[in-house]
Design an enzyme around this catalytic site. Structure first.
Site, PDB file in Angstrom:
ATOM      1  N   CYS B  48       0.882  -1.287  -0.030  1.00 26.56           N
ATOM      2  CA  CYS B  48       0.068   0.004  -0.085  1.00 26.56           C
ATOM      3  C   CYS B  48       0.878   1.296  -0.168  1.00 26.56           C
ATOM      4  O   CYS B  48       0.353   2.443  -0.321  1.00 26.56           O
ATOM      5  CB  CYS B  48      -0.946   0.031   1.174  1.00 26.56           C
ATOM      6  N   ASN B  49       2.205   1.138   0.345  1.00 28.58           N
ATOM      7  CA  ASN B  49       3.051   2.356   0.369  1.00 28.58           C
ATOM      8  C   ASN B  49       3.957   2.396  -0.933  1.00 28.58           C
ATOM      9  O   ASN B  49       4.375   3.598  -1.141  1.00 28.58           O
ATOM     10  CB  ASN B  49       3.628   2.194   1.746  1.00 28.58           C
ATOM     11  N   ARG B  50       3.785   1.450  -1.666  1.00 35.31           N
ATOM     12  CA  ARG B  50       5.001   1.442  -2.685  1.00 35.31           C
ATOM     13  C   ARG B  50       4.709   0.626  -3.744  1.00 35.31           C
ATOM     14  O   ARG B  50       4.056  -0.630  -3.524  1.00 35.31           O
ATOM     15  CB  ARG B  50       6.389   0.956  -2.199  1.00 35.31           C
ATOM     16  N   HIS B  97      18.720   0.046  -2.408  1.00 35.91           N
ATOM     17  CA  HIS B  97      17.419   0.434  -2.143  1.00 35.91           C
ATOM     18  C   HIS B  97      16.572  -0.835  -1.717  1.00 35.91           C
ATOM     19  O   HIS B  97      15.931  -0.578  -0.662  1.00 35.91           O
ATOM     20  CB  HIS B  97      16.884   1.089  -3.389  1.00 35.91           C
ATOM     21  N   SER B 107      10.062   2.192   5.159  1.00 37.69           N
ATOM     22  CA  SER B 107       8.689   2.350   5.510  1.00 37.69           C
ATOM     23  C   SER B 107       8.135   3.298   6.334  1.00 37.69           C
ATOM     24  O   SER B 107       9.126   4.057   6.800  1.00 37.69           O
ATOM     25  CB  SER B 107       8.724   0.840   6.569  1.00 37.69           C
ATOM     26  N   PRO B 113       7.885  -4.959  10.426  1.00 39.23           N
ATOM     27  CA  PRO B 113       7.987  -6.160   9.983  1.00 39.23           C
ATOM     28  C   PRO B 113       7.403  -6.702   8.710  1.00 39.23           C
ATOM     29  O   PRO B 113       7.811  -7.635   8.092  1.00 39.23           O
ATOM     30  CB  PRO B 113       7.658  -7.154  11.096  1.00 39.23           C
ATOM     31  N   GLN B 118       6.429  -9.259   2.592  1.00 39.48           N
ATOM     32  CA  GLN B 118       6.057  -8.665   1.030  1.00 39.48           C
ATOM     33  C   GLN B 118       7.057  -8.657   0.283  1.00 39.48           C
ATOM     34  O   GLN B 118       6.996  -9.110  -1.085  1.00 39.48           O
ATOM     35  CB  GLN B 118       5.685  -7.082   1.057  1.00 39.48           C
ATOM     36  N   GLY B 187     -16.267  -2.296  28.478  1.00 40.64           N
ATOM     37  CA  GLY B 187     -16.665  -1.407  27.609  1.00 40.64           C
ATOM     38  C   GLY B 187     -16.212  -1.786  26.093  1.00 40.64           C
ATOM     39  O   GLY B 187     -15.514  -2.766  25.932  1.00 40.64           O
ATOM     40  N   ALA B 188     -16.602  -1.166  25.241  1.00 38.88           N
ATOM     41  CA  ALA B 188     -16.452  -1.517  23.821  1.00 38.88           C
ATOM     42  C   ALA B 188     -15.783  -0.402  22.834  1.00 38.88           C
ATOM     43  O   ALA B 188     -16.284  -0.316  21.578  1.00 38.88           O
ATOM     44  CB  ALA B 188     -17.738  -1.919  23.162  1.00 38.88           C
ATOM     45  N   MET B 191     -10.343   1.524  20.611  1.00 34.68           N
ATOM     46  CA  MET B 191      -9.038   1.161  21.026  1.00 34.68           C
ATOM     47  C   MET B 191      -9.049  -0.202  21.933  1.00 34.68           C
ATOM     48  O   MET B 191      -8.145  -1.027  21.858  1.00 34.68           O
ATOM     49  CB  MET B 191      -8.420   2.351  21.682  1.00 34.68           C
TER      50      MET B 191
END
Lengths: 279, 421
Positions: B48-50, B97, B107, B113, B118, B187-188, B191
């Site tokens: 998703c980043n490269r 690279h 990253s 990790p 990938q 609770g829900a 986080m």
């Protein structure tokens, strides 16, 4: 043979010094590689130390446990071996920075304090010590002290980790500290086994004393101090008491117990001038 | 022979551009099918980043252009869309690279990790579709090795940089193994759920869920494989739980010091209790941490730990770069040897052609000879050629760093490129 033993102990001394430096550096720079070297050197030094003690024992004709400094040197060896087993299980190398210098002192004491260190024959042993009780009584007490030392190490690790958590510092890498629960379990086990061994030592000591002095208990400084040590560890080792004292307080009690070991062993053994049991 | 890495990442391209050049899992198969039409060897690394293409081609400029052409053709876009965002590295720089990418230095979250997995997937996919030759195979194997090495030899990926993982690390430094720990989720909040999920994924033994609405609690408990407990009976739950994750939207404290003190003394026998209060406003009375054996962390505490760990990772970058330098050096040596090999082969062929021609001519002139005599002449010619060429060829291979100039000299002096199409 005696020269060989002295040479080996000298070599072990150098090894311990090197290991102490490596462990110290590994803590400072947080390098596992340096710690690995420290461990390798420590294993080597322990092996040389063991052979050196054996050579000395063979040359003397009795186990190297008869004088305080001899006992101290043997104790140092037991501590290192026990610690290496502990380190292999726990993967924590921080205590090495404490154990290696301890072993260093233990070996140095023999080479420096014992006039006949280089020539054991020149320093005749007191006749009453030539007995089967020597290895039994002194062996079990030294083994017990070694386990108390490791219990102390675990307790210190517990207290440091506890302080870390209380101050909300980032959790430290695994090779420097132990999880609280693990430190506590180890502390309990070491103390329990150490306490049993010390109990055996007290009993065999009483029998031996009865044989040579005609009474199982003479109220002299070392015995009294040993009783204090024994009770301290008794309190921290006995299960129901332990429950109430769990965690921080129990760990402090173990620290106090170890201080008491030092006073009993070093204070009464090496420094005191009075008393029957000066060895 | 040139090695190139061409691509765009989160630093050079906004997500609007990245998403247009990304390869979904299904597309990747098709893409690897057409890639060999553009370059001799090729791999696609798409996350998703490269999006990056690693390729080997005869000429550097050509390799870069072909990789771009491939990206543009495949996604049906115009070169103008991609040009401003693209970076291209050649040879040694391309290797460096990839090593940095595999190590997690490139990253968004330093040292994370996932990227290593990938890279491995990219390698395996390209390998399955026979897009790899000797060069890229070797390069990717080195990269995977570097990726693993930096994570074991340095602390680049060791400390948690997210709230939920920070909570897991803290739990581990209290309890060690989480398998025997019971987690209580109160609770829900989002986080709270995420943290509980992470704890369960990291091996937490049992889960209890308490919520104001029992149905909600039961639904959550089902998701974690846990058990719902009544909200009014938190004290009983506190006696059982080792780790408490609280994230309700209650306006005041729902866990107070008296409650915890009682649980610790009466039911827990001072077994440690780890409380994580992720709620804002807070759910747990801060006085709770005065109780012996209780460790209470709120959102700020966790955030501070993540921040400190980010700094910790940053400090490890130099060690990682040093390891990468070593591996790049190894790659350079290998690469330069690779460069020498065709010239060595050409030189040998050149000499062999001359030798065979001269032996044939000599034998023709000498007339009928015994088999032994023919053999001796042939052997002598071979020995002369071998002895003459031995020193120059070994020196070329031994000194790949200076070989580049020598290759030109050698080719010129021996006329290796003459008479070639």
């Amino acid at each position: 043979m005696s020269l060989l033993s002295a040479a080996l102990l000298g070599l072990a001394l150098a090894g311990y010094a090197l290991a102490a430096v490596a462990y110290g550096v590994s803590l400072g720079v947080r390098s596992r590689a340096v710690a690995w070297w420290g461990r390798a050197v420590l294993v080597g030094a322990a092996a040389v130390h063991g052979v050196g003690l054996l050579a000395r024992g063979l040359a003397l004709g009795y186990p190297p446990l008869a004088t305080s400094v001899e006992g101290l040197t043997s104790y140092g060896w037991i501590v290192v071996v026990a610690y290496l087993l502990f380190e292999a299980r726990s993967q924590t190398v921080a205590p090495g920075a404490f154990i290696a210098p301890l072993a260093l002192i233990a070996v140095a004491a023999l080479l420096v304090r014992q006039p006949g260190a280089l020539d054991p024959g020149a320093d005749p042993v007191i006749p009453i010590l030539r007995s089967i009780w020597l290895p039994l009584h002194v062996g079990s007490i030294l083994l017990g002290y070694a386990l108390f030392t490791l219990g102390f190490v675990a307790a210190v690790l517990y207290l440091v980790q506890d302080r870390h958590l209380q101050r909300k510092r980032p959790p430290s890498a695994g090779h420097r500290l132990l999880p609280l629960a693990t430190a506590e379990v180890m502390e309990c086990r070491f103390i329990a086994v150490g306490f049993s061994l010390m109990t055996i030592a007290m009993v065999t000591g009483a029998i031996w004393s009865w044989q040579v002095w005609g009474t199982p208990w003479v109220w002299e400084p070392k015995q009294t101090l040993a009783l204090v040590t024994w009770s301290l560890f008794g309190v921290s080792g006995v299960r129901p008491l332990r429950r109430a004292l769990r965690g921080r307080r129990a760990a402090w009690l173990v620290v106090a117990g170890f201080a008491s070991v030092l006073v009993t062993y070093l204070g009464a053994g090496l420094l005191a001038t009075e008393g029957l049991h000066r060895f | 022979m040139k090695l190139v890495a061409v691509g765009l990442n989160h630093r050079t391209a906004p997500v609007a551009v990245r998403e247009r050049f990304a390869f979904a899992q299904a597309q990747l198969v098709e893409a690897l099918g057409v890639l060999p039409a553009y370059v001799a060897e090729g791999t696609i690394l798409s996350t998703c980043n490269r999006t990056e293409v690693y390729a080997v081609a005869d000429q550097a400029g050509e390799a870069r252009a072909r990789c771009l052409q491939f990206l543009v053709d495949f996604h049906g876009l115009s070169p103008g869309d991609v040009e401003p965002h693209v970076y291209a590295h050649e040879n040694e720089d391309a290797a460096r690279h990839l090593f940095r990418v595999a190590a997690g230095l490139d990253s968004m979250v330093l040292g994370e990790p996932q990227i290593l997995g990938q890279v491995r997937q990219a390698y395996e996919a390209a390998s399955r579709h026979e897009c790899l030759g000797a060069i890229l195979s070797s390069l990717f194997r080195s990269a995977l090795h570097v990726g693993k090495l930096v994570r074991t030899e340095t602390d680049i990926g060791r400390h948690a940089v997210s709230l939920s993982y920070a909570a897991v690390e803290l739990a581990r430094s209290i309890f060690g193994d989480l398998a025997r720990c019971c987690v209580l989720v109160v609770g829900a909040g989002e986080m709270g759920k995420l943290t509980a999920r992470t704890l369960v994924d990291c091996g937490a033994g049992a889960v209890l869920v308490a919520n104001r609405t029992l149905a909600r609690a039961e639904e959550l408990a089902g998701r974690f494989g846990g058990q719902a407990v009544p909200f009014d009976d938190l004290s009983a739950a506190l006696a059982r739980a080792d780790i408490v994750i609280s994230s309700t939207d209650a306006p005041g404290f729902i866990i107070d010091a008296a409650q915890v003190r009682q649980a610790m003394a009466r039911f827990r026998h001072n077994r440690p209790l780890f409380l994580v209060d992720i709620a804002v406003p807070r759910d747990v009375d801060p006085a709770v941490q005065q109780v012996s054996g209780v460790y209470l962390y709120n959102v700020d505490d966790l955030q501070a730990i993540c921040e400190a760990n980010r700094g910790e990772r940053q400090r490890e970058v130099r060690k990682v770069e040093a390891l990468i330098d070593l591996e790049v050096g190894r790659f350079r040596h290998w690469w330069q040897t690779l460069e020498v090999l065709p010239t060595v082969a050409d030189l040998r062929n050149h000499a062999e052609r001359i030798r065979q021609a001269e032996v044939a001519r000599a034998l023709a002139r000498l007339g009928p000879l015994t088999e032994r005599e023919v053999f001796t002449i042939d052997a002598m010619s071979k020995a002369i050629v071998n002895k003459l060429l031995h020193v120059p060829t070994t020196r070329l291979k031994e000194q790949p760093a200076t070989a580049h100039e020598y290759i030109h000299v050698l080719r010129y002096l021996f006329g290796l490129d003459e008479g070639r199409p």
